[in-house]
Design a protein around this motif. Structure first.
Motif, PDB file in Angstrom:
ATOM      1  N   ASP A 141      39.190  12.758  47.070  1.00 13.70           N
ATOM      2  CA  ASP A 141      38.990  14.191  47.266  1.00 13.70           C
ATOM      3  C   ASP A 141      38.861  14.946  45.943  1.00 13.70           C
ATOM      4  O   ASP A 141      39.342  16.069  45.797  1.00 13.70           O
ATOM      5  N   TRP A 200      31.974  15.676  44.734  1.00 15.32           N
ATOM      6  CA  TRP A 200      31.093  16.261  45.752  1.00 15.32           C
ATOM      7  C   TRP A 200      29.724  16.539  45.174  1.00 15.32           C
ATOM      8  O   TRP A 200      28.702  16.120  45.710  1.00 15.32           O
ATOM      9  N   THR A 203      32.934  13.477  55.667  1.00 17.29           N
ATOM     10  CA  THR A 203      33.111  13.345  54.224  1.00 17.29           C
ATOM     11  C   THR A 203      33.818  12.044  53.887  1.00 17.29           C
ATOM     12  O   THR A 203      33.434  11.348  52.943  1.00 17.29           O
ATOM     13  N   MET A 204      34.837  11.710  54.637  1.00 16.30           N
ATOM     14  CA  MET A 204      35.547  10.442  54.413  1.00 16.30           C
ATOM     15  C   MET A 204      34.593   9.270  54.630  1.00 16.30           C
ATOM     16  O   MET A 204      34.538   8.339  53.835  1.00 16.30           O
ATOM     17  N   ALA A 237      35.064  16.975  57.957  1.00 20.53           N
ATOM     18  CA  ALA A 237      36.067  16.266  57.155  1.00 20.53           C
ATOM     19  C   ALA A 237      35.982  14.762  57.393  1.00 20.53           C
ATOM     20  O   ALA A 237      36.044  13.966  56.450  1.00 20.53           O
ATOM     21  N   ARG A 254      45.814  19.133  54.405  1.00 16.91           N
ATOM     22  CA  ARG A 254      44.746  19.088  55.410  1.00 16.91           C
ATOM     23  C   ARG A 254      45.040  20.008  56.590  1.00 16.91           C
ATOM     24  O   ARG A 254      44.136  20.496  57.225  1.00 16.91           O
ATOM     25  N   ARG A 291      45.839  21.764  45.490  1.00 17.07           N
ATOM     26  CA  ARG A 291      45.279  21.057  46.628  1.00 17.07           C
ATOM     27  C   ARG A 291      46.008  21.453  47.902  1.00 17.07           C
ATOM     28  O   ARG A 291      47.189  21.195  48.051  1.00 17.07           O
ATOM     29  N   ARG A 301      30.797  19.590  54.080  1.00 18.72           N
ATOM     30  CA  ARG A 301      32.211  19.672  53.673  1.00 18.72           C
ATOM     31  C   ARG A 301      32.394  20.729  52.593  1.00 18.72           C
ATOM     32  O   ARG A 301      33.346  21.486  52.614  1.00 18.72           O
TER      33      ARG A 301
END
Length: 148
Positions: free
Chosen positions: A92, A97, A28-29, A25, A12, A9, A139
């Motif tokens: 995440d 997704w 997406t949150m 981003a 950010r 990962r 995203r």
């Protein structure tokens, strides 16, 4: 002692700093939060339909006319899945997704079929799901662009 990031990962700060990436981003949150809220509301809709058949208005001759209890179970199950996927998106998780896009698409179809029962809320739910699909697809494409 320097803090290291696990290789699976990226932090950010390694994502591109363009305005479009930051917007994606943040979207997406927000999509994760909307999915979680939509899931909780779906659970509430489902419980209301299961507990009492006269909570929602009756529909005349309609192609997708089910018993309100059946619709309650449908909303309850989809609401639970939406909430779980929303939490996955907030954490995440990559699986969330793709699953989020699929379950949001299913939610659009179900709310379209649910329109005669609660038209305003069904349209709001459809709009939320459309935004979620857009945010997750944007995203995902941004993440692919940074790894390519």
């Amino acid at each position: 002692m320097a803090q290291t990031t696990p290789p699976s990962r990226a932090p950010r700060s390694q994502y591109p700093a363009s305005g479009q990436s930051a917007w994606a981003a943040g979207g997406t949150m927000f999509a994760g939060i909307l999915m979680l809220v939509e899931g909780v509301l779906g659970i509430i809709k489902g419980i209301a339909g299961i507990a009492k058949d006269d909570v929602y208005s009756t529909v005349g001759n309609y192609t997708f006319k089910f018993d309100v209890t059946a619709w309650g179970w449908i909303h309850l199950i989809v609401g639970i899945v939406l909430a779980v996927v929303g939490v996955g998106i907030l954490k995440d998780a990559p699986w969330a997704w793709v699953t989020g896009v699929a379950i949001a698409g299913l939610d659009i179809i179900l709310n379209f079929m649910w329109l005669p029962y609660t038209p305003v809320w069904a349209l709001i739910s459809i709009a939320i799901s459309i935004f979620v699909i857009w945010a997750l697809c944007t995203r995902t494409s941004e993440a692919r662009a940074t790894t390519a």
